[in-house]
Design an enzyme around this catalytic site. Structure first.
Site, short mmCIF file in Angstrom:
data_model
loop_
_atom_site.label_atom_id
_atom_site.label_comp_id
_atom_site.label_asym_id
_atom_site.label_seq_id
_atom_site.Cartn_x
_atom_site.Cartn_y
_atom_site.Cartn_z
N LEU A 121 0.87 -1.18 0.00
CA LEU A 121 0.00 0.00 0.00
C LEU A 121 0.90 1.23 0.00
O LEU A 121 1.59 1.51 0.98
CB LEU A 121 -0.92 -0.03 1.22
CG LEU A 121 -1.77 -1.30 1.36
CD1 LEU A 121 -2.53 -1.31 2.68
CD2 LEU A 121 -2.73 -1.44 0.18
N GLY B 181 -8.90 5.58 1.17
CA GLY B 181 -8.50 4.53 2.10
C GLY B 181 -8.10 3.25 1.38
O GLY B 181 -8.43 3.03 0.21
N LYS C 190 6.13 5.46 11.67
CA LYS C 190 5.18 6.56 11.52
C LYS C 190 5.77 7.92 11.90
O LYS C 190 5.28 8.95 11.46
CB LYS C 190 3.94 6.29 12.40
CG LYS C 190 3.22 4.97 12.13
CD LYS C 190 2.59 4.95 10.75
CE LYS C 190 1.81 3.67 10.51
NZ LYS C 190 1.29 3.60 9.12
N ILE D 18 3.53 -0.23 3.20
CA ILE D 18 4.93 -0.17 2.81
C ILE D 18 5.81 0.37 3.93
O ILE D 18 7.02 0.14 3.95
CB ILE D 18 5.10 0.64 1.51
CG1 ILE D 18 6.44 0.26 0.85
CG2 ILE D 18 4.99 2.14 1.77
CD1 ILE D 18 6.55 0.64 -0.60
N GLY E 60 0.05 4.58 -1.03
CA GLY E 60 -0.69 5.80 -1.35
C GLY E 60 -0.38 6.99 -0.47
O GLY E 60 -0.84 8.09 -0.73
N GLY E 61 0.42 6.77 0.59
CA GLY E 61 0.62 7.82 1.59
C GLY E 61 1.79 8.74 1.30
O GLY E 61 2.80 8.35 0.73
#
Length: 437
Positions: A102, A211, A385, A241, A104-105
């Site tokens: 994933l 999302g 994060k 990821i 997308g961030g």
């Protein structure tokens, strides 16, 4: 007004609102260039379906009285899965796998512009570098052809594709597809903020990626799902990821490819034991006869403290998921993948309050047959994060081998230390300036 009359009145209001939204979306669609028209239409159709459900659903979507502890055999300990060993021919199971990350961030929470996956995390290696190294090591070791698929968003697609050229000589086939692009909604009027399909000027903040639950529809629409099924692939391993612990696990894959009871498992969710830092994480429960992921946003306020209890709800979702490709195709074609709506409030730079409707990939577990939770070691959940997390993965607590981080054997506890850096370290640039000064 009677209760029936009030319900009828509310239904009329809902229908009028849906009609207004439909008209606004039609205005947006006609601004799409011809080469983007079909793709934009699919995105807006998907948004309309989600918006319709949003108007129908009110309040927390779980009845707390129906929540039960999962049956003993529905969440298996990793040690039991590992004890089955590996097949004589490991490549035979690996060749059935596709790795999906994933992607997308953005790195905005760490003060970076562009895709988060391109932030350097260890020895100048980015998240994406480490992922490619892991899969290349598998392909070389077992003479296999495990592909990597990146689910990008419109925010990350262009920059990610530029960087992919550096991997052209790696032994990994890399594919990308984009998740949908939905219009943000004015919180007061409930109408789309976007006026056209552009992503510039006043429209920059009008759109959002809905999302990671969007993976099912977008993967299907991209054509990649059918391509991989045609190549004989059977499972995707999906993970964030930025979770450096989410490497391909051969024992879990073998369990899927060679189920002990002969009954194929369509969905595996890796869970791990909660600590005090994870009390808000989604947990697996038994609900109406099926495994269900329950997130804190779905819990009635009176039961939030109970939900956070480490003694009652001992595990949480790592978002490492193993999913049957054939099952995704079957459910997608029947429009039978059910995921709860997450309403995410935002305030735009100009002060406008908006909401964006999202779904989570793990919430679909209840739509699949013979789903299973596997309680994995904490080492498989290593998300980065914040710069505090970055300090840990850069430290000598971990060693790096073929793209994978391994905790030092000198560490006396299996859990990672709790690190909290001050506000002056929040941005990666400031963090690196201070760490390396």
């Amino acid at each position: 007004m009677s209760q029936d009359g009030a319900s009828q009145f509310q239904e009329v209001i809902r229908q009028e609102l849906e009609l207004s939204v439909k008209k606004e979306l039609e205005k947006i669609l006609i601004t799409a260039p011809s080469h983007e028209f079909e793709h934009t239409k699919k995105d807006l159709d998907g948004f309309r379906k989600l918006f319709h459900r949003f108007l129908q659903e009110k309040g927390p979507s779980v009845d707390w009285g129906k929540i039960q502890r999962p049956p003993e055999d529905s969440i298996q300990p990793y040690e039991k899965i590992k004890a089955r060993g590996l097949p004589d021919n490991v490549s035979s199971v690996l060749n059935k796998l596709v790795v999906v990350k994933l992607n997308g961030g953005l790195g905005t929470s760490m003060g970076c512009k562009g895709p988060k996956s391109l932030i350097g995390v260890r020895n100048e290696n980015t998240f994406l570098d480490l992922t490619v190294q892991q899969i290349e090591h598998l392909n070389k070791t077992y003479n296999t052809d495990v592909p990597l698929v990146l689910m990008n968003s419109f925010n990350t697609d262009e920059d990610t594709k530029k960087i992919l050229q550096k991997y052209s000589h790696c032994r990994v086939k890399i594919y990308t597809f984009n998740q949908s692009r939905y219009p943000r909604i004015n919180k007061e009027s409930l109408l789309p903020v976007a006026k056209d399909v552009s992503y510039s000027g006043e429209n920059t903040e009008a759109w959002y990626p809905p999302g990671h639950g969007d993976i099912y529809a977008s993967f299907y629409n991209s054509g990649l799902l059918d391509i991989f099924i045609g190549e004989g692939k059977e499972y995707i391993f999906v993970s964030n990821i930025d979770n450096l612990g989410a490497t391909v696990d051969l024992y879990i894959l073998n369990h899927l490819m060679n189920p002990p009871n002969g009954k194929p498992c369509e969905f595996v969710m890796e869970v791990t034991n909660k600590t005090r830092a994870d009390v808000k994480g989604g947990t697996l429960t038994q609900y109406e006869g099926k495994l269900r992921l329950v997130e804190i946003a779905q819990v009635p306020k009176a039961h939030v403290d109970e939900f956070k209890s480490v003694s009652k709800f001992k595990i949480f979702n790592t978002n490492n998921l193993w999913i049957s490709l054939a099952a995704v195709k079957r459910l997608q074609e029947k429009n039978a993948i059910d995921m709860e709506i997450i309403v995410n409030p935002k305030t735009l730079d100009g002060g406008l309050n908006v909401i964006q409707l999202e779904t989570a990939v793990g919430a679909a577990i209840k739509s699949f047959e013979n789903s299973l939770g596997i309680n994995v070691p904490r080492s498989r959940f290593l998300p980065v994060k914040t710069t505090s997390d970055l300090l840990l993965v850069m430290s000598n607590l971990y060693s790096l081998n073929a793209g994978s981080l391994t905790m030092s054997e000198k560490r006396e506890f299996p859990t990672v230390p709790l690190v909290k850096l001050g506000s002056s370290f929040t941005k990666v640039r400031n963090y690196k300036d201070k760490i390396y000064m």
